[in-house]
Each structure stands twice: as C-alpha cells, then as structure tokens.
Scaffold this active site. Structure first.
Site, PDB file in Angstrom:
ATOM      1  N   ARG A  79      13.613  50.585 -59.674  1.00  0.00           N
ATOM      2  CA  ARG A  79      12.593  51.362 -60.373  1.00  0.00           C
ATOM      3  C   ARG A  79      12.831  52.858 -60.154  1.00  0.00           C
ATOM      4  O   ARG A  79      12.546  53.397 -59.086  1.00  0.00           O
ATOM      5  CB  ARG A  79      11.203  50.983 -59.870  1.00  0.00           C
ATOM      6  CG  ARG A  79      10.071  51.718 -60.571  1.00  0.00           C
ATOM      7  CD  ARG A  79       9.975  51.311 -62.036  1.00  0.00           C
ATOM      8  NE  ARG A  79       9.628  49.898 -62.164  1.00  0.00           N
ATOM      9  CZ  ARG A  79       9.734  49.220 -63.303  1.00  0.00           C
ATOM     10  NH1 ARG A  79      10.188  49.813 -64.395  1.00  0.00           N
ATOM     11  NH2 ARG A  79       9.417  47.932 -63.338  1.00  0.00           N
ATOM     12  N   ARG A 105      22.834  47.265 -65.929  1.00  0.00           N
ATOM     13  CA  ARG A 105      22.116  47.958 -64.847  1.00  0.00           C
ATOM     14  C   ARG A 105      22.013  47.134 -63.568  1.00  0.00           C
ATOM     15  O   ARG A 105      21.542  47.648 -62.549  1.00  0.00           O
ATOM     16  CB  ARG A 105      20.720  48.351 -65.328  1.00  0.00           C
ATOM     17  CG  ARG A 105      19.839  47.189 -65.717  1.00  0.00           C
ATOM     18  CD  ARG A 105      18.520  47.639 -66.288  1.00  0.00           C
ATOM     19  NE  ARG A 105      17.699  46.496 -66.676  1.00  0.00           N
ATOM     20  CZ  ARG A 105      16.389  46.478 -66.693  1.00  0.00           C
ATOM     21  NH1 ARG A 105      15.716  47.550 -66.319  1.00  0.00           N
ATOM     22  NH2 ARG A 105      15.736  45.408 -67.072  1.00  0.00           N
ATOM     23  N   HIS A 178      18.067  55.314 -69.468  1.00  0.00           N
ATOM     24  CA  HIS A 178      16.627  55.102 -69.266  1.00  0.00           C
ATOM     25  C   HIS A 178      16.112  56.022 -68.150  1.00  0.00           C
ATOM     26  O   HIS A 178      15.597  55.574 -67.135  1.00  0.00           O
ATOM     27  CB  HIS A 178      16.425  53.631 -68.892  1.00  0.00           C
ATOM     28  CG  HIS A 178      15.026  53.125 -68.918  1.00  0.00           C
ATOM     29  ND1 HIS A 178      13.969  53.809 -68.370  1.00  0.00           N
ATOM     30  CD2 HIS A 178      14.513  51.981 -69.424  1.00  0.00           C
ATOM     31  CE1 HIS A 178      12.869  53.087 -68.522  1.00  0.00           C
ATOM     32  NE2 HIS A 178      13.173  51.974 -69.163  1.00  0.00           N
ATOM     33  N   ASP A 222       4.421  54.177 -74.872  1.00  0.00           N
ATOM     34  CA  ASP A 222       5.673  53.417 -74.981  1.00  0.00           C
ATOM     35  C   ASP A 222       6.109  53.495 -76.438  1.00  0.00           C
ATOM     36  O   ASP A 222       5.663  52.722 -77.280  1.00  0.00           O
ATOM     37  CB  ASP A 222       5.466  51.966 -74.542  1.00  0.00           C
ATOM     38  CG  ASP A 222       6.786  51.225 -74.349  1.00  0.00           C
ATOM     39  OD1 ASP A 222       7.836  51.803 -74.678  1.00  0.00           O
ATOM     40  OD2 ASP A 222       6.756  50.076 -73.879  1.00  0.00           O
ATOM     41  N   GLU A 279      14.231  58.831 -72.852  1.00  0.00           N
ATOM     42  CA  GLU A 279      15.497  58.119 -72.884  1.00  0.00           C
ATOM     43  C   GLU A 279      16.295  58.463 -74.139  1.00  0.00           C
ATOM     44  O   GLU A 279      15.766  58.405 -75.249  1.00  0.00           O
ATOM     45  CB  GLU A 279      15.241  56.610 -72.837  1.00  0.00           C
ATOM     46  CG  GLU A 279      14.285  56.199 -71.722  1.00  0.00           C
ATOM     47  CD  GLU A 279      13.806  54.769 -71.870  1.00  0.00           C
ATOM     48  OE1 GLU A 279      14.606  53.921 -72.319  1.00  0.00           O
ATOM     49  OE2 GLU A 279      12.631  54.497 -71.554  1.00  0.00           O
TER      50      GLU A 279
END
Length: 305
Positions: A79, A105, A178, A222, A279
């Site tokens: 995170r 990732r 990201h 978002d 992003e």
C-alpha cells in the site's frame, strides 16, 4: 530472495563514487530493495514490482507516500509507493479470477542495468519476462511480451515503462503507474489539468461526467479521466507536483476517504488525508494496441516547484 542473491546483485550492479551510490539490501519482509543516493535526490525501490517506495529531491520533503501500515510479503501488493499495473488495469477483461491490475506489481523483476549519469542522476533498468515466471502467470499471459522499466533518479523522477511485443500477433495492454503522492492535506489540495475532461465515476455507477474546474477532494474519489495527455499539477498549498507524460491517454485520480479507508486495514490512521493517487495510465477504452514486433513506452516525469 536470499542474502547470497543480494550479495550477487551488489557484485554485479552496485557502485559508489563519492556521494553517488547505489546499493542493494534486504528490505522489509526479506524483499530486496535498491537504495540510491546522489547530490540531487535519494530513492528506494523494491525489486518486487520494481516499485518505487521513496523519492526525496534534495532540499525537499518525501514525494512518494507509503502507508505506515504497509505490509511487505512475497507476492503481496504494497500500500503506497508506485505500483506498476500491467499488462491490464482493473479487473481482467475476461477472467475475474485473475488479479486486478495484472501481476507485475507482485513479482520480482530482474535488474538489467545500473549507471551513474554524467549530469549527476542515477539510472536503473528493470526487466520482466512473464515466460520466466510460474505456470499460473504464463497461463494468464501466454504471449511473448517483455516489460522494461527504466528509472532516472535526480531532481526529477523519470519513469519509462516499455512493452515489447515479441509475438507474431498484435496485443492489447492496459497499464498504470499507480503513484501515491505524499500530500500535506488532501482536503486542501487541487489538481489542475483535467478541466473539461470526460471521466468515468467509479463511485457513481460508472457514469460519464465532465470535470468542472480543478479536481478537489472532499469525499471518496475514484475517476478515470479519458483522453488526457496534458500535464497535471497537484497543488497542496505547500508545493506543486508537476506530472508530465507521453504515451498515456488516461489519468486516474483516487482517494478512498475515511469510510473506505477504515475498511481497507492497511492505510494507516487517517492516512487518506496524507495521500492522493494521480496515475498516468492507459485504461478503459484508452488501452494500447501493439503490433507484432512493436513496442510502446509510457513515459512520465515528476518535478517539484
């Protein structure tokens, strides 16, 4: 990765020239990291995901946010930092059992090259060949495709994510850097450069909307902004972060806000107030088609003013 492997990385790729150094260490969760220091900046990058965990330009504060409750474990996403979403963004288009945002990732990348540059920056190049990963990942992505991630660490952070299509057919990829930015107070932060752009609002049933004025954060956000190739500026009233990009047609802005953050469990106490994801991506209908034998580069720079 064991201690011998870290020692081999240092033998093959580390260097020190005065105040300019690059060295590998075993990081949290026994995941190897590379630590870079030069007269312009310091940085820490995890080999799992080739994930930038820290970038501090000389004389400035930390630019990259990392949760105080971040969990470091092999095969698990972390995170914060700069996770690389590749070779798809969001849920897989045809198989919901595949991991969201791809597999890049959560796997170890190979170090391909390191070098001090003549202008004082440090460059490191990572490589990911899915054919060298386990059978499960090869099943998800059987195509002959290689990802290369080149970082230049200095007063600016330069990131180049290149996808090489070595197969005999065209491929389609989605991707994103990201990035979690370290923000003084997200409720007082404005994001410029997306005015008038259409976006998909993932908090409101994927409705299409148009951005009016700068983006502000006063609740969960978002959004996937479409057809956005221009510079984006994050202004948190203490500094401005300038995002310049090429090869990216989408910009994603995300902050979970309080209720969602508390359910996540790894964002830290009131962490949502100190972070904002902006992003540089190719997502939704802005995915990228790469011809057989071709390549595509997502090129992004961050600068502070």
């Amino acid at each position: 990765m064991n201690t011998e492997s870290v020692a081999q990385l240092n033998k093959d790729f580390s260097f020190q020239h005065g105040n300019h150094s690059l060295r590998f260490e075993s990081g949290a969760g026994d995941i190897p990291v590379v630590k870079i220091q030069n007269e312009q900046a310091t940085a820490t990058i995890s080999l799992q995901g080739a994930q930038v965990l820290s970038w501090v330009p000389d004389g400035d504060d930390e630019v990259i946010w990392l949760s105080e409750d971040a969990r470091f474990a092999p095969g698990k996403s972390v995170r914060g930092g700069v996770p690389i979403c590749w070779p798809w963004f969001g849920p897989h288009g045809s198989d919901a059992s595949f991991p969201a945002h791809g597999f890049a990732r959560t796997v170890l990348w190979q170090v391909a090259d390191t070098q001090p540059l003549s202008a004082g920056e440090t460059q490191i190049t990572f490589r990911l060949d899915p054919r060298q990963l386990d059978a499960g990942i090869q099943q998800m992505w059987p195509l002959s495709t290689i990802a290369e991630f080149r970082l230049t660490i200095g007063r600016m952070l330069v990131m180049e994510l290149t996808t090489f299509n070595h197969s005999d057919q065209a491929i389609t990829i989605g991707q994103a850097l990201h990035t979690y930015f370290n923000i003084d107070d997200v409720s007082r932060t404005d994001v410029y450069g997306l005015e008038g752009r259409e976006y998909i609002d993932k908090t409101d049933g994927l409705k299409r909307k148009t951005q009016a004025g700068p983006v502000t954060i006063g609740g969960e956000v978002d959004r996937v902004y479409l057809q956005t190739a221009d510079d984006v500026v994050i202004d948190d009233k203490k500094r401005r972060i300038i995002i310049t990009k090429r090869g990216s047609q989408s910009t994603i802005v995300w902050n979970p806000w309080k209720a969602v953050a508390e359910k996540m469990g790894d964002l830290g106490k009131d962490g949502y107030l100190k972070m904002l994801c902006v992003e540089s991506a190719n997502a939704a209908e802005d995915t990228v088609d790469i011809d057989a034998g071709g390549s595509h580069t997502l090129f992004v720079t961050y600068a502070i003013e």
